[in-house]
Design an enzyme around this catalytic site. Structure first.
Site, PDB file in Angstrom:
ATOM      1  N   HIS A 203      67.364  33.407  45.180  1.00 34.67           N
ATOM      2  CA  HIS A 203      68.006  34.722  45.197  1.00 34.67           C
ATOM      3  C   HIS A 203      68.945  34.857  46.394  1.00 34.67           C
ATOM      4  CE1 HIS A 203      64.458  35.375  42.669  1.00 34.67           C
ATOM      5  NE2 HIS A 203      65.159  36.339  42.089  1.00 34.67           N
TER       6      HIS A 203
ATOM      7  N   ASP B  18      70.170  34.532  42.063  1.00 38.04           N
ATOM      8  CA  ASP B  18      70.120  35.775  41.290  1.00 38.04           C
ATOM      9  C   ASP B  18      70.261  37.024  42.160  1.00 38.04           C
ATOM     10  OD1 ASP B  18      69.576  34.041  39.268  1.00 38.04           O
ATOM     11  OD2 ASP B  18      67.715  35.018  38.607  1.00 38.04           O
ATOM     12  N   ASP B  19      70.560  38.122  41.478  1.00 39.65           N
ATOM     13  CA  ASP B  19      70.458  39.498  42.011  1.00 39.65           C
ATOM     14  C   ASP B  19      71.568  39.882  42.994  1.00 39.65           C
ATOM     15  OD1 ASP B  19      68.200  39.313  40.510  1.00 39.65           O
ATOM     16  OD2 ASP B  19      66.784  39.767  42.104  1.00 39.65           O
TER      17      ASP B  19
ATOM     18  N   HIS C 195      73.102  39.226  34.586  1.00 37.46           N
ATOM     19  CA  HIS C 195      71.688  39.460  34.914  1.00 37.46           C
ATOM     20  C   HIS C 195      71.362  40.948  34.728  1.00 37.46           C
ATOM     21  CE1 HIS C 195      67.917  38.115  36.493  1.00 37.46           C
ATOM     22  NE2 HIS C 195      68.033  38.636  37.701  1.00 37.46           N
TER      23      HIS C 195
ATOM     24  N   HIS D  86      68.792  45.735  36.236  1.00 41.06           N
ATOM     25  CA  HIS D  86      67.688  44.883  36.661  1.00 41.06           C
ATOM     26  C   HIS D  86      66.354  45.617  36.609  1.00 41.06           C
ATOM     27  CE1 HIS D  86      65.405  41.856  38.860  1.00 41.06           C
ATOM     28  NE2 HIS D  86      66.428  41.057  38.705  1.00 41.06           N
TER      29      HIS D  86
HETATM   30 ZN   LIG Z   1      66.606  39.045  39.149  1.00 43.90          ZN
END
Ligand SMILES: [Zn+2]
Length: 312
Positions: free
Chosen positions: A263, A120-121, A171, A175
């Site tokens: 991540h 993620d991210d 996502h 965020h």
């Molecule tokens: Zn995230």
């Protein structure tokens, strides 16, 4: 432009295959024409060679219509293969029965041992590339959930991820852990999906809410728009833990059909990069294969189909 180049590169492969196929076809066309009545008597191999080349000299014609037809068939075949290749590589959508639902893991037949690694991210400088390298070395396809505003800053990284055949999810754009009304959620999600498609050509329909928050308006909007909300079954807690316990967290929660949360962006992810090769090795040792999130749910859908047929 990049997409076009990619397409060109792929086209080259098909052109080479096409020429090879055409060559074998021509051999196939010319030989049967020569053979009836023109079979050389079984003499020495030298004599055979002479006979064949003489007969070829007398037979310069071949059926143009057949050739045109064959070429058309080969071209159509290549085009179909290209479409299939693109569809399979750029698929970031789960089977339709899972659309509009929230999933934490797949229910797989006990004989299957598969797991999905998710990151993620990102996209994020350095760590995304490092994760990509590790995955490539291990011949693994994973799933990346991107933050729109980071993709806007690092589109080249995004292109690399997609070109390597990984699945891509949404996502949100910013965020944030705040409440959204429908309009706000639409801005966060629609804008990110549009940018993902613009940069990579991937039409994603998988969404992961930031922080896994399911009640702040984002997940509700995503489901309404027929996204699959993808949570996880094994949290590495890589954002707050050391490499050793990161690995422990993953391994003790992992199960077949599971989804592992890690991540590659949003901060310093050196620990994730450090732990990843060992995590992969441990899973391999336990007999796991690695699949993307869409693949994982395709496996579940196929298992269900097989069970239904078995019960009939
Ligand atoms: Zn995230």
């Amino acid at each position: 432009m990049e997409n076009f180049k990619k397409l060109l590169r792929r086209r080259k492969t098909f052109i080479v295959a096409f020429i090879a196929a055409l060559g074998s076809f021509l051999i196939g066309v010319t030989l049967p024409i020569n053979s009836p009545g023109n079979q050389p008597p079984a003499l020495s191999s030298n004599a055979q060679l002479v006979t064949v080349s003489e007969s070829q000299a007398k037979q310069p014609k071949f059926d143009v219509n057949n050739l045109t037809l064959a070429i058309r068939e080969k071209v159509e075949f290549s085009q179909k293969a290209m479409v299939q290749l693109q569809e399979s590589r750029f698929e970031s959508t789960v089977p339709s029965k899972f659309k509009g639902t929230t999933l934490r893991e797949a229910k797989l037949d006990s004989r299957q041992k598969a797991i999905a690694l998710t990151f993620d991210d990102g996209p994020w400088p350095t760590t995304t590339t490092q994760v990509l390298d590790i995955l490539k070395k291990n011949n693994i396809k994973a799933t990346f959930f991107w933050v729109g505003r980071y993709l806007q800053v690092y589109p080249e990284l995004g292109k690399q991820v997609a070109a390597a055949g990984h699945a891509i999810g949404n996502h949100t754009w910013n965020h944030q852990y705040i409440k959204y009304n429908e309009e706000g959620a639409a801005r966060e999600i629609d804008r990110t999906t549009a940018l993902i498609e613009k940069v990579t050509g991937v039409k994603t329909s998988i969404f992961r809410p930031p922080g896994g928050i399911l009640n702040n308006g984002l997940a509700a909007y995503a489901q309404k728009r027929n996204y699959t909300v993808v949570m996880w079954s094994a949290d590495s807690l890589d954002w707050r833990t050391n490499t050793e316990s990161l690995m422990e967290n993953v391994m003790k929660q992992a199960n077949s059909g599971g989804i592992v949360l890690m991540h590659d962006g949003g901060g310093n992810r050196a620990r994730t990069v450090e732990a990843l090769p060992d995590i992969i090795a441990k899973f391999r040792k336990e007999g796991y294969t690695f699949v993307t999130v869409p693949e994982l749910f395709k496996m579940e859908a196929n298992d269900l189909k097989q069970q239904k047929t078995a019960h009939k």
